[in-house]
Design an enzyme around this catalytic site. Structure first.
Site, short mmCIF file in Angstrom:
data_model
loop_
_atom_site.label_atom_id
_atom_site.label_comp_id
_atom_site.label_asym_id
_atom_site.label_seq_id
_atom_site.Cartn_x
_atom_site.Cartn_y
_atom_site.Cartn_z
N HIS A 173 0.83 -1.21 0.00
CA HIS A 173 0.00 0.00 0.00
C HIS A 173 0.86 1.26 0.00
O HIS A 173 1.86 1.34 0.72
CB HIS A 173 -0.91 0.00 1.23
CG HIS A 173 -1.71 1.26 1.40
ND1 HIS A 173 -2.63 1.69 0.47
CD2 HIS A 173 -1.70 2.21 2.38
CE1 HIS A 173 -3.18 2.82 0.89
NE2 HIS A 173 -2.63 3.16 2.03
N SER A 174 0.49 2.24 -0.83
CA SER A 174 1.09 3.58 -0.81
C SER A 174 2.61 3.51 -0.95
O SER A 174 3.14 3.02 -1.93
CB SER A 174 0.65 4.30 0.47
OG SER A 174 0.99 5.67 0.43
N TYR A 175 3.35 3.97 0.08
CA TYR A 175 4.81 3.97 0.02
C TYR A 175 5.37 2.54 -0.02
O TYR A 175 6.50 2.32 -0.46
CB TYR A 175 5.39 4.72 1.21
CG TYR A 175 6.84 5.15 1.01
CD1 TYR A 175 7.13 6.38 0.41
CD2 TYR A 175 7.89 4.35 1.40
CE1 TYR A 175 8.45 6.78 0.22
CE2 TYR A 175 9.21 4.74 1.22
CZ TYR A 175 9.49 5.95 0.62
OH TYR A 175 10.79 6.34 0.42
#
Length: 394
Positions: free
Chosen positions: A270-272
């Site tokens: 997720h995300s980073y």
């Protein structure tokens, strides 16, 4: 009704100034002196004097909260959701309380990190799922602290992914990419007086040392009175080979994932966490291609140009990755991208922190299709469908 200390101090000063300004020339010096005093008053420091101590519980029970049967954080006595503004007009104190609640069970120890693994994570011969959260305050097993506190555990944690993965025969490894250092109180540096080596008489040196100690004592007393809530000066001790999310991902790959027996490894990032995976692939391209079957990204912030991912990596990502991004379109609807990497589809929500939870069923379907496609030497159906939709739209 309570009155803040700042009101008690400032109000009489302004009244006196109004009275002084009515006086003659002799009063102008007093006015100037008072203005100078006002300019040196630190309102933030005055407000801190009104704050209760920043001393918070270290357990949920201490905060009088617990998770109910639906996985929602609720007050033990009232049954109400978490209330941020516990004390009105004390935003800083409320923020510190919120942060303390999020750090429940966190302890200081020697500089080392940890990960979570199922019992069969390294021995499962078939499937292994690796979970990577994003950046910020979240820790291992969490997607979004905001969702945990304000909504429920299902949407805010990786628990649903772990339960379903275990039920479907996956081994599981949960990474902890934000645990990069520990904080310890910065040691005080004592500077030895140079007067000992001077040619001054011993009596004069003793008198100077005494004055110096008394001055320091008064200064320390004044600082304590001026800023009773002053926080300790801290320093960060970074964890060897885990000083960043990218380093952590590479370390766990080298020491655990690469040693796992699973024929098919699947990533959910997720995300980073997506950026950390791309960096892992750049550093361990051949190994990742050989071991990883499919990668599900959720609103990933990776950038193949900025990270300088090569052509062969971009081609592999187009065939083996899918990025569920925040979008108001229905779940799995194709979303255009300017980057030449993995297909992008809607997560069925425009909220970044909810993308993992909303795409939950589609991710497991994607992994199943990828596994079947690998067995039959075909490409994952979701990836093919994404390309077909994009072609038809064009």
């Amino acid at each position: 009704m309570s009155i803040s200390l700042s009101s008690l101090i400032l109000l009489p000063i302004w009244i006196n100034m109004a009275q002084i300004q009515q006086g003659g020339p002799d009063e102008k010096e007093k006015t100037t002196a008072l203005k100078d005093l006002l300019s040196r008053i630190d309102l933030d420091e005055l407000m801190k004097k009104d704050e209760p101590p920043l001393d918070f519980p270290d357990t949920l029970e201490g905060f009088e909260y617990a998770f109910n049967e639906k996985g929602q954080l609720r007050h033990i006595k009232t049954g109400e959701p978490f209330v941020f503004n516990y004390r009105e007009d004390l935003h800083r104190w409320n923020q510190k309380r919120y942060e303390a609640l999020g750090e429940v069970d966190a302890t200081e120890s020697e500089p080392k990190s940890f990960i979570f693994m199922s019992e069969d994570a390294l021995t499962n011969p078939q499937k292994l799922m690796v979970l990577i959260h994003g950046s910020g305050v979240v820790r291992a097993g969490q997607w979004a602290r905001r969702l945990i506190i304000n909504e429920d555990l299902d949407s805010g944690t990786q628990i649903p992914f772990i339960k379903r993965a275990v039920a479907e025969g996956y081994g599981v490894i949960v990474l902890n990419p934000n645990e990069n250092y520990i904080e310890v109180e910065k040691p005080k540096i004592h500077v030895q007086s140079s007067s000992d080596s001077s040619d001054e008489p011993a009596e004069k040196r003793e008198r100077k040392d005494k004055v110096s100690k008394e001055t320091k004592k008064r200064r320390d007393f004044y600082e304590k009175y001026r800023n009773p809530q002053r926080e300790k000066e801290m320093m960060q001790l970074y964890i060897r080979e885990n000083g960043s999310p990218e380093e952590h991902a590479i370390y766990v790959w080298d020491h655990f994932i690469a040693q796992a027996a699973a024929e098919n490894v699947f990533f959910v990032a997720h995300s980073y966490g997506g950026l950390a995976f791309v960096e892992l692939m750049i550093q361990r391209e051949a190994d990742v291609k050989n071991k990883v079957t499919a990668v599900a990204l959720t609103d990933s912030v990776h950038n193949v140009w900025h990270q300088e991912a090569g052509k062969t990596i971009r081609e592999w990502m187009r065939e083996n990755c899918c990025n569920w991004v925040s979008s108001s379109e229905p779940l799995d609807t194709s979303v255009e991208s300017m980057l030449p990497d993995c297909p992008r589809v809607s997560a069925g929500t425009d909220r970044h922190e909810l993308t993992s939870w909303k795409s939950f069923p589609s991710i497991f379907k994607f992994f199943t299709e990828a596994s079947e496609a690998k067995t039959s030497s075909l490409k994952p159906a979701v990836t093919r469908r994404s390309h077909r939709i994009k072609h038809e739209e064009l």
